[in-house]
Design a protein around this motif. Structure first.
Motif, PDB file in Angstrom:
ATOM      1  N   LEU A 188       0.801  -1.161   0.035  1.00 41.18           N
ATOM      2  CA  LEU A 188       0.095  -0.076   0.048  1.00 41.18           C
ATOM      3  C   LEU A 188       0.971   1.218  -0.044  1.00 41.18           C
ATOM      4  CD1 LEU A 188      -3.025  -0.719   2.412  1.00 41.18           C
ATOM      5  CD2 LEU A 188      -3.085  -0.269   0.077  1.00 41.18           C
ATOM      6  N   ILE A 214       1.189   4.341  -2.761  1.00 39.75           N
ATOM      7  CA  ILE A 214       1.378   5.799  -2.478  1.00 39.75           C
ATOM      8  C   ILE A 214       2.317   6.448  -3.006  1.00 39.75           C
ATOM      9  CG2 ILE A 214       1.187   7.655  -0.625  1.00 39.75           C
ATOM     10  CD1 ILE A 214      -0.692   5.638   0.820  1.00 39.75           C
ATOM     11  N   PHE A 242       1.613   3.673 -13.125  1.00 39.10           N
ATOM     12  CA  PHE A 242       0.672   2.974 -12.959  1.00 39.10           C
ATOM     13  C   PHE A 242       0.887   1.478 -13.035  1.00 39.10           C
ATOM     14  CE2 PHE A 242      -2.344   6.649 -13.968  1.00 39.10           C
ATOM     15  CZ  PHE A 242      -2.187   7.458 -12.798  1.00 39.10           C
ATOM     16  N   ILE A 272       2.351   0.212  -9.906  1.00 36.52           N
ATOM     17  CA  ILE A 272       1.502  -0.005  -9.182  1.00 36.52           C
ATOM     18  C   ILE A 272       0.778  -1.382  -9.255  1.00 36.52           C
ATOM     19  CG2 ILE A 272      -0.942   0.850  -8.347  1.00 36.52           C
ATOM     20  CD1 ILE A 272       0.273   3.674  -8.380  1.00 36.52           C
ATOM     21  N   PHE A 273       0.329  -1.497 -10.820  1.00 38.09           N
ATOM     22  CA  PHE A 273      -0.297  -2.757 -10.947  1.00 38.09           C
ATOM     23  C   PHE A 273       0.393  -4.091 -10.850  1.00 38.09           C
ATOM     24  CE2 PHE A 273      -2.722   0.141 -14.174  1.00 38.09           C
ATOM     25  CZ  PHE A 273      -3.779   0.488 -12.850  1.00 38.09           C
ATOM     26  N   PHE A 327       0.165  -4.632  -7.082  1.00 35.61           N
ATOM     27  CA  PHE A 327      -0.887  -5.138  -6.659  1.00 35.61           C
ATOM     28  C   PHE A 327      -0.773  -6.644  -6.995  1.00 35.61           C
ATOM     29  CE2 PHE A 327      -5.174  -6.052  -6.472  1.00 35.61           C
ATOM     30  CZ  PHE A 327      -5.781  -5.115  -5.701  1.00 35.61           C
ATOM     31  N   TRP A 367       1.442  -8.424  -4.644  1.00 37.07           N
ATOM     32  CA  TRP A 367       0.620  -8.570  -3.208  1.00 37.07           C
ATOM     33  C   TRP A 367      -0.104  -9.700  -3.133  1.00 37.07           C
ATOM     34  CZ3 TRP A 367      -3.247  -4.365  -1.440  1.00 37.07           C
ATOM     35  CH2 TRP A 367      -3.419  -4.812  -0.109  1.00 37.07           C
ATOM     36  N   HIS A 368      -1.039  -9.637  -4.171  1.00 41.97           N
ATOM     37  CA  HIS A 368      -2.330 -10.503  -3.963  1.00 41.97           C
ATOM     38  C   HIS A 368      -1.729 -11.798  -4.730  1.00 41.97           C
ATOM     39  CE1 HIS A 368      -6.104  -8.625  -3.027  1.00 41.97           C
ATOM     40  NE2 HIS A 368      -5.163  -7.513  -3.281  1.00 41.97           N
ATOM     41  N   GLY A 369      -0.505 -12.087  -5.128  1.00 41.27           N
ATOM     42  CA  GLY A 369       0.108 -13.333  -5.738  1.00 41.27           C
ATOM     43  C   GLY A 369       0.685 -13.935  -4.486  1.00 41.27           C
ATOM     44  N   GLU A 370       1.066 -13.082  -3.570  1.00 41.52           N
ATOM     45  CA  GLU A 370       1.676 -13.900  -2.409  1.00 41.52           C
ATOM     46  C   GLU A 370       0.845 -14.840  -1.674  1.00 41.52           C
ATOM     47  OE1 GLU A 370       3.407 -10.692  -0.179  1.00 41.52           O
ATOM     48  OE2 GLU A 370       4.995 -10.506  -1.450  1.00 41.52           O
TER      49      GLU A 370
END
Lengths: 281, 743
Positions: free
Chosen positions: A173, A177, A245, A248-249, A252, A255-258
């Motif tokens: 996160l 930012i 961007f 950022i993706f 993301f 992060w969500h793949g971890e």
């Protein structure tokens, strides 16, 4: 000269650039025992873009003709090549002398996202102060210094996001930012350049027509100095932000793949490079 | 756990509220649930008002050359309708829903800052009343909801309508920003154990992202509005072309807020749909990660597309080209969402309740609105149809067919939780079908009217072939839509009294708000069920077949944040954007020579440099003061605090003296654009320094009263951070205004 002729003839076969590219690829390949891997692909992409930035007609255009071509170079050197190189790195063991002398200083910078942020965004602003922008075009040494500093500052900027050592990365996160605020930083500069009636880089106003391509640029391509500056500002404003961007993706997705959330004990000091050493050996 | 498990079958009559009763208890409440209800009721009132305004316009437009309304009344009506619907209905409804639901969905007792929450709400009726007071004070604003300059400047908008508009929007803007800061702090710091960010319900995630949009976009509007207000009352020239001001700058400022605003009104609606669709399709959302990431993508891109509202201005081909490209790009993440919702329904055991019907209609209508939106990204089409009823049709498909239908879906879905009683499904279905038919009748034909060239915002139209008929159809649809809202109101009233008791979880939903009673007790939860996935109540009900655990068994995020710190940092982010706008205005107007006072003739950078050093020194002293307080050295802390105040005061006195010197030269804020931008920028900074000094004085009084001996150091740290921010802003302002003179 036609557009086609120009794009065929304006390559700059600078031996230094070629030497750097070949040497980097060979050293990297040798250290990885000539195995093909995804990381090698990142490196290759980075080196190819580096070569295109400095040897292709973009460089010829940036050299006094088009502010927008200069801006394109700037973006590639600061925002595209460093992250590709960082992605190619493997978390190798850290050398012994990392805690002494100037290494220590470097280590401090790399561990402080605020410093990195200012290096990355400041690099962009700094080289567009009218004085420095003009100097970089008119003086070859300042020009080279600009290239090197952009690469280094780009590397510093992307370090907290793409560092090969996981512990040196900032939380997802916070990383979002970090990247978004950098986008705002270059958006503001892009807006100012796009809508400013004053020339940012006055040297592009009256190019010295060394290659005889000025009629091609201004008449056939329709790039008057005013439009050229608008285009340059827009490049910094829109595509630059899109690169952030993408970062950022990427964050993301990572992060969500971890599989597991990283849990850091809240009051522990940020990890630095030498804690990583024990893992390396 | 067994307690919570047993709630699935038990259906009881709603428990008598044990909370304090009476009207005053509602006025004085800081309970997020009551504040949420107050938000929803207030917006319902404004919704009816905005709707009546729309119907009056539709009556006027029902026939060609109609004289039901005067041109001026028509102008006032469309301005009030737009302003009311956007600022008094859509935004506060979504904030109100978030207010009610977010703490429940994350297993919290309340918002992070309950009193700030009450303030945010009460600013809403204040702003609304102020806006409508203009009707008694000479006439409502009649300049459109975006108040284009120079029409909104004093020579052209002679009544005080625009003044009330600016003041009201400023108040509403402050309220929305405060609510969003509160939501950010709540979501980041008040989550129940186990509810990591990756396990958040999508509604909460979207509200979280949306709150960042609000705190980044609203200050742009606030800054522009402040400038407009100063223009109108102090005779300055920001947007007045007669004296060198730029009307295009107003458009830039307004749309740099206005486009993110479109998504501020859409993202929470996406959140509602992402909750309703899975529950009534009996399947978990398809591609949670993609829906979550596309929300981020939409939020990010929304800041980079505003110039597509200005294709007709003539910004130049390169600008049009880039913004056309980014505008088309935004269709990708939106499309991902539509696919995810459709895929969730695919093969699901769909229950077509009223909520689900509204959600499905949302999907179709929002997609139509989105598709017509893409046509605006094609610059030549935009030139052709901008300012026509094609545009009106487009944004009503997005905002009514999209957002409002989602809100209705959310209302039917969460009403049982809020009141403890079900809304009548029979009336609900009637409500839905009338709304669906009414809405599409009213707005679909407007696409054709726009393509035929009927301009919006004109009080009447000539009797051209087909125009009268299509307009009559549109008006009939609008009245059908109005009637459907009456049915909704009737349904609410009837169901509140005689509705079927809801029980805790009437829809067998999976998120935490359904784990508590309906309506929830004052403290929300007695105990929160264990959370290991995105559907804790599914896991509870199906222990034999739980969802896969998300993010390992760690149950914690990799960071721990403190709510005061999150609050103040969010506040400073929004302040930065405000100052950014003022600085950009200064840069925009001071990059070329002008008549009258100039920076070179008026300012003394050396002298101001010394005062600047004082201000910077005060940053050091406050930093040291906090350090001392951390080490419990109270007397050193007090001395350093005093020194900080002193240094701040020296700076303010220095700035005051500079103002006086400039005034002595006969230069006022309205002298020219330099004076206008200089006084506005430094004045607002000075105001912030003064506020900082007051805050520091309060801290000092508290320190002398011995308040920080038992902790509460966070308050000091927050003020310290604010003070650093004020100093950092001055560094930028100093560089922009003064440093140029030294080089």
């Amino acid at each position: 000269m036609t557009t086609e002729q120009f794009f065929i003839s304006a390559w700059n076969w600078n031996p230094w650039v070629i030497a750097i590219c070949v040497a980097t690829i060979l050293i990297y390949a040798a250290r990885n025992h000539f195995r093909l891997s995804q990381k090698f692909g990142w490196l290759l992409a980075g080196i190819i873009i580096f070569f295109l930035t400095l040897a292709s007609p973009i460089d010829a255009l940036a050299d006094g003709y088009l502010f927008s071509a200069h801006m394109l170079q700037h973006l590639l050197l600061l925002l595209i090549i460093p992250p590709l190189i960082l992605l190619s790195l493997t978390p190798a063991p850290v050398p012994q002398n990392f805690q002494t002398g100037c290494w220590r200083w470097l280590n401090w910078i790399l561990r402080h996202p605020v410093a990195n942020w200012f290096l990355g965004v400041g690099g962009m602003w700094l080289w567009h102060a009218p004085m420095l922008c003009n100097a970089a075009v008119s003086n070859a040494w300042i020009h080279r210094l600009q290239y090197v500093s952009l690469l280094l500052m780009g590397g510093a900027f992307w370090w907290p996001i793409l560092s090969p050592w996981k512990k040196q990365r900032i939380a997802p996160l916070a990383g979002m930012i970090y990247l978004f605020s950098a986008c705002l930083g270059c958006t503001v500069l892009g807006i100012i350049i796009t809508f400013s009636p004053v020339e940012v880089c006055s040297i592009y106003l009256h190019p010295v027509d060394r290659l005889g391509i000025l009629p091609l640029i201004q008449n056939q391509w329709g790039l008057t100095p005013a439009k050229d500056q608008q285009l340059g500002g827009l490049l910094m404003w829109v595509p630059a932000c899109l690169i952030y961007f993408c970062g950022i993706f990427g964050l993301f997705a990572r992060w969500h793949g971890e599989v597991r959330d990283e849990v850091i004990i809240p009051d522990s000091q940020p990890k630095n490079l030498f804690t990583e050493k024990s893992h390396g050996h | 756990m067994s307690e919570a498990a047993s709630t699935f079958n038990a259906i009881e009559t709603p428990a008598a509220a044990s909370a304090p009763r009476g009207l005053f208890s509602w006025v004085a409440t800081v309970d997020h649930k009551r504040i949420g209800i107050l938000y929803l009721l207030t917006t319902l009132v404004f919704f009816v008002m905005g709707g009546v305004e729309a119907l009056l316009m539709r009556i006027q437009l029902a026939r060609p050359n109609n004289t039901f309304l005067s041109p001026d009344a028509f102008d006032q009506l469309f301005t009030m309708h737009g302003t009311t619907m956007i600022f008094l209905v859509v935004m506060p409804t979504l904030i109100g829903l978030a207010n009610y639901l977010v703490p429940l969905m994350i297993g919290a007792r309340d918002m992070a800052f309950p009193r700030l929450n009450a303030l945010s709400f009460w600013l809403l009726p204040c702003g609304g009343l102020l806006l409508h007071f203009s009707l008694l004070a000479g006439g409502a604003p009649a300049v459109g909801w975006f108040s284009y300059a120079p029409l909104s400047e004093t020579p052209y908008a002679t009544t005080s309508g625009v003044d009330y508009w600016t003041l009201s929007l400023l108040i509403l803007g402050v309220g929305s920003v405060a609510a969003s800061i509160n939501l950010i702090a709540t979501i980041l710091t008040q989550r129940a154990p186990g509810l990591t960010i990756r396990r958040l319900p999508l509604f909460v995630w979207m509200i979280f992202i949306n709150s960042f949009l609000v705190i980044l976009a609203l200050p742009a509007l606030n800054a522009a509005i402040v400038m407009l207000f100063i223009d109108r009352h102090l005779g300055t020239h920001f947007f007045a072309p007669a004296n060198g001001g730029s009307a295009v700058l107003w458009q830039h400022f307004f749309w740099s807020f206005g486009h993110p605003e479109v998504y501020i009104m859409a993202l929470p609606a996406f959140g509602i749909i992402s909750e309703v669709v899975p529950v009534f399709a009996r399947r978990p959302i398809f591609g949670y990660e993609f829906v979550a990431a596309s929300t981020v993508a939409i939020a990010l891109l929304s800041f980079g597309v505003w110039a597509h509202h200005m294709f007709a201005v003539g910004l130049g081909h390169p600008v049009d080209l880039f913004f056309a490209a980014t505008s088309m790009m935004i269709a990708v993440p939106t499309g991902i969402k539509v696919f995810a919702w459709s895929a969730t329904m695919w093969g699901g055991a769909i229950r077509l309740t009223t909520a689900m019907l509204f959600a499905v209609a949302f999907l179709i209508q929002f997609t139509i609105g989105g598709l017509s939106g893409i046509t605006f990204a094609v610059v030549p089409i935009d030139w052709q149809v901008t300012g026509t009823y094609y545009l009106v049709a487009h944004f009503h498909y997005v905002l009514f067919g999209g957002t409002f239908f989602a809100v209705f879906a959310g209302l039917y879905y969460w009403f049982p939780k809020i009141t403890g009683r079900m809304l009548s499904e029979r009336l609900g279905k009637l409500n839905f079908w009338m709304a669906l038919i009414g809405f599409n009748t009213a707005f679909f034909v407007q696409h054709f009217l726009g393509l035929m060239g009927m301009a919006r915002r004109i009080y009447t139209y000539p009797d051209l072939p087909g125009w009268g008929l299509l307009n009559m159809i549109s008006t009939i649809g609008a009245f059908l839509l109005g009637a459907s809202v009456l049915i909704l109101l009737w349904n609410i009233i009837v169901s509140l009294r005689h509705g079927k008791p809801a029980g805790d979880n009437p829809w067998q939903a999976w998120t935490l708000e359904w784990a508590t009673t309906s309506p929830p007790p004052a403290q929300n939860f007695d105990r929160v069920p264990p959370i290991r996935s995105r559907r804790p109540l599914w896991d509870l009900a199906h222990p034999e077949n739980p969802d896969p655990i998300v993010g390992g068994a760690t149950a914690r995020d990799g960071f721990v944040l403190e709510k005061n710190r999150v609050g103040i940092v969010s506040f400073l982010i929004t302040e930065s954007v405000f100052f950014l706008m003022l600085i950009l205005a200064y840069l925009y107007y001071n990059n070329h020579d002008m008549n009258g006072p100039t920076p070179t003739s008026m300012l003394n950078p050396q002298r101001t440099g010394i005062y600047t050093l004082c201000l910077l020194a005060s940053s050091f002293t406050i930093w040291l003061a906090v350090k001392k307080l951390e080490r419990k050295k109270h007397s050193a802390f007090r001395w350093l605090l005093m020194l900080t105040i002193l240094l701040g005061a020296v700076f303010i006195i220095g700035q005051g003296r500079e103002y006086l010197r400039i005034f002595h030269e006969g230069v006022m804020v309205n002298s020219n654009l330099f004076a206008t931008t200089f006084f506005t920028l430094t004045g607002f900074h000075g105001l912030h320094v003064c506020i900082g000094i007051i805050a520091l004085l309060i801290l000092m009084a508290l320190a002398f009263a011995g308040d920080f001996k038992q902790g509460r150091i966070e308050a000091v740290k927050s003020i310290g951070l604010y003070w650093h921010f004020v100093d950092a802003v001055w560094l930028v302002v100093f560089s922009v205004i003064y440093l140029k003179l030294l080089l």
